[in-house]
Scaffold this motif. Structure first.
Motif, mmCIF file in Angstrom:
data_model
loop_
_atom_site.group_PDB
_atom_site.id
_atom_site.type_symbol
_atom_site.label_atom_id
_atom_site.label_comp_id
_atom_site.label_asym_id
_atom_site.label_seq_id
_atom_site.Cartn_x
_atom_site.Cartn_y
_atom_site.Cartn_z
ATOM 1 N N ASN A 3 0.813 -1.209 0.000
ATOM 2 C CA ASN A 3 0.000 0.000 0.000
ATOM 3 C C ASN A 3 0.849 1.262 0.000
ATOM 4 O O ASN A 3 0.456 2.266 -0.548
ATOM 5 C CB ASN A 3 -0.926 0.013 1.210
ATOM 6 C CG ASN A 3 -1.990 -1.053 1.125
ATOM 7 O OD1 ASN A 3 -2.265 -1.555 0.050
ATOM 8 N ND2 ASN A 3 -2.566 -1.401 2.255
ATOM 9 N N SER A 4 2.017 1.203 0.619
ATOM 10 C CA SER A 4 2.839 2.403 0.727
ATOM 11 C C SER A 4 3.989 2.408 -0.284
ATOM 12 O O SER A 4 5.000 3.045 -0.068
ATOM 13 C CB SER A 4 3.394 2.520 2.144
ATOM 14 O OG SER A 4 4.234 1.415 2.418
ATOM 15 N N LEU A 5 3.849 1.691 -1.383
ATOM 16 C CA LEU A 5 4.876 1.650 -2.411
ATOM 17 C C LEU A 5 4.719 2.877 -3.293
ATOM 18 O O LEU A 5 3.834 2.951 -4.136
ATOM 19 C CB LEU A 5 4.739 0.363 -3.239
ATOM 20 C CG LEU A 5 5.878 0.043 -4.171
ATOM 21 C CD1 LEU A 5 7.160 -0.206 -3.393
ATOM 22 C CD2 LEU A 5 5.553 -1.173 -4.998
ATOM 23 N N GLY A 6 5.584 3.856 -3.093
ATOM 24 C CA GLY A 6 5.495 5.111 -3.824
ATOM 25 C C GLY A 6 6.643 5.286 -4.795
ATOM 26 O O GLY A 6 7.408 4.362 -5.083
ATOM 27 N N ALA A 7 6.785 6.507 -5.308
ATOM 28 C CA ALA A 7 7.818 6.807 -6.304
ATOM 29 C C ALA A 7 9.232 6.584 -5.771
ATOM 30 O O ALA A 7 10.066 6.007 -6.480
ATOM 31 C CB ALA A 7 7.643 8.227 -6.811
ATOM 32 N N PRO A 8 9.565 7.003 -4.548
ATOM 33 C CA PRO A 8 10.934 6.784 -4.072
ATOM 34 C C PRO A 8 11.291 5.293 -3.957
ATOM 35 O O PRO A 8 12.407 4.887 -4.322
ATOM 36 C CB PRO A 8 10.960 7.428 -2.687
ATOM 37 C CG PRO A 8 9.836 8.386 -2.677
ATOM 38 C CD PRO A 8 8.805 7.834 -3.606
ATOM 39 N N GLU A 9 10.330 4.498 -3.519
ATOM 40 C CA GLU A 9 10.589 3.064 -3.390
ATOM 41 C C GLU A 9 10.794 2.411 -4.752
ATOM 42 O O GLU A 9 11.673 1.569 -4.934
ATOM 43 C CB GLU A 9 9.452 2.365 -2.641
ATOM 44 C CG GLU A 9 9.368 2.721 -1.170
ATOM 45 C CD GLU A 9 8.608 4.010 -0.899
ATOM 46 O OE1 GLU A 9 8.024 4.593 -1.839
ATOM 47 O OE2 GLU A 9 8.602 4.436 0.270
ATOM 48 N N ILE A 12 14.232 3.291 -6.050
ATOM 49 C CA ILE A 12 15.282 2.500 -5.388
ATOM 50 C C ILE A 12 15.315 1.089 -5.969
ATOM 51 O O ILE A 12 16.394 0.550 -6.253
ATOM 52 C CB ILE A 12 15.049 2.468 -3.859
ATOM 53 C CG1 ILE A 12 15.314 3.856 -3.261
ATOM 54 C CG2 ILE A 12 15.941 1.423 -3.201
ATOM 55 C CD1 ILE A 12 14.905 3.998 -1.821
ATOM 56 N N ILE A 13 14.165 0.490 -6.186
ATOM 57 C CA ILE A 13 14.101 -0.851 -6.765
ATOM 58 C C ILE A 13 14.681 -0.844 -8.176
ATOM 59 O O ILE A 13 15.448 -1.733 -8.554
ATOM 60 C CB ILE A 13 12.659 -1.381 -6.758
ATOM 61 C CG1 ILE A 13 12.209 -1.628 -5.315
ATOM 62 C CG2 ILE A 13 12.532 -2.648 -7.593
ATOM 63 C CD1 ILE A 13 10.737 -1.916 -5.169
ATOM 64 N N ALA A 14 14.351 0.164 -8.973
ATOM 65 C CA ALA A 14 14.873 0.262 -10.337
ATOM 66 C C ALA A 14 16.393 0.396 -10.344
ATOM 67 O O ALA A 14 17.084 -0.226 -11.162
ATOM 68 C CB ALA A 14 14.234 1.439 -11.065
ATOM 69 N N ILE A 15 16.927 1.175 -9.431
ATOM 70 C CA ILE A 15 18.388 1.339 -9.344
ATOM 71 C C ILE A 15 19.044 0.024 -8.933
ATOM 72 O O ILE A 15 20.084 -0.359 -9.488
ATOM 73 C CB ILE A 15 18.750 2.483 -8.365
ATOM 74 C CG1 ILE A 15 18.337 3.830 -8.968
ATOM 75 C CG2 ILE A 15 20.231 2.473 -8.036
ATOM 76 C CD1 ILE A 15 18.450 4.995 -8.023
ATOM 77 N N MET A 16 18.433 -0.685 -8.002
ATOM 78 C CA MET A 16 18.987 -1.974 -7.577
ATOM 79 C C MET A 16 18.991 -2.979 -8.733
ATOM 80 O O MET A 16 19.963 -3.716 -8.926
ATOM 81 C CB MET A 16 18.199 -2.518 -6.390
ATOM 82 C CG MET A 16 18.423 -1.731 -5.107
ATOM 83 S SD MET A 16 17.424 -2.319 -3.747
ATOM 84 C CE MET A 16 18.123 -3.932 -3.482
ATOM 85 N N VAL A 17 17.921 -3.005 -9.510
ATOM 86 C CA VAL A 17 17.858 -3.910 -10.663
ATOM 87 C C VAL A 17 18.930 -3.547 -11.681
ATOM 88 O O VAL A 17 19.603 -4.417 -12.235
ATOM 89 C CB VAL A 17 16.452 -3.871 -11.307
ATOM 90 C CG1 VAL A 17 16.432 -4.556 -12.656
ATOM 91 C CG2 VAL A 17 15.429 -4.492 -10.377
ATOM 92 N N LEU A 18 19.107 -2.259 -11.913
ATOM 93 C CA LEU A 18 20.133 -1.793 -12.849
ATOM 94 C C LEU A 18 21.523 -2.202 -12.390
ATOM 95 O O LEU A 18 22.346 -2.659 -13.184
ATOM 96 C CB LEU A 18 20.038 -0.275 -13.008
ATOM 97 C CG LEU A 18 20.956 0.368 -14.032
ATOM 98 C CD1 LEU A 18 20.624 -0.160 -15.422
ATOM 99 C CD2 LEU A 18 20.803 1.876 -14.001
ATOM 100 N N VAL A 19 21.792 -2.076 -11.097
ATOM 101 C CA VAL A 19 23.110 -2.437 -10.563
ATOM 102 C C VAL A 19 23.311 -3.954 -10.629
ATOM 103 O O VAL A 19 24.384 -4.428 -10.997
ATOM 104 C CB VAL A 19 23.261 -1.925 -9.112
ATOM 105 C CG1 VAL A 19 24.480 -2.522 -8.436
ATOM 106 C CG2 VAL A 19 23.339 -0.405 -9.099
#
Length: 72
Positions: A3-9, A12-19
């Motif tokens: 429910n609290s999955l917003g733009a900052p989260e 962060i997930i996208a950056i982790m996947v990229l790394v």
């Protein structure tokens, strides 16, 4: 849970996947995921059609049996 999955989260997930996977592997992973989803949907449609056909065959057989027993 999400429910609290917003733009900052999501960022962060996208950056982790990229790394973790690298920029070159991400399109391949996305393509594979898309093909998997497409195959799953097609299989679901095929199964649904097969069930509907079987149900129709059973109903036709029952109706034929009912009409033949009435004519006797």
């Amino acid at each position: 849970m999400f429910n609290s999955l917003g733009a900052p989260e999501i960022l962060i997930i996208a950056i982790m996947v990229l790394v973790l996977f690298g920029a070159k592997r991400i399109p391949e992973l996305a393509r594979g995921l898309g093909q998997g989803i497409k195959e799953f949907r097609q299989a679901s449609k095929d199964i649904k059609k097969e069930i509907e056909d079987s149900s129709r065959d059973i109903n036709d057989a029952a109706n034929h049996e009912e009409t033949s027993s009435k004519s006797k």
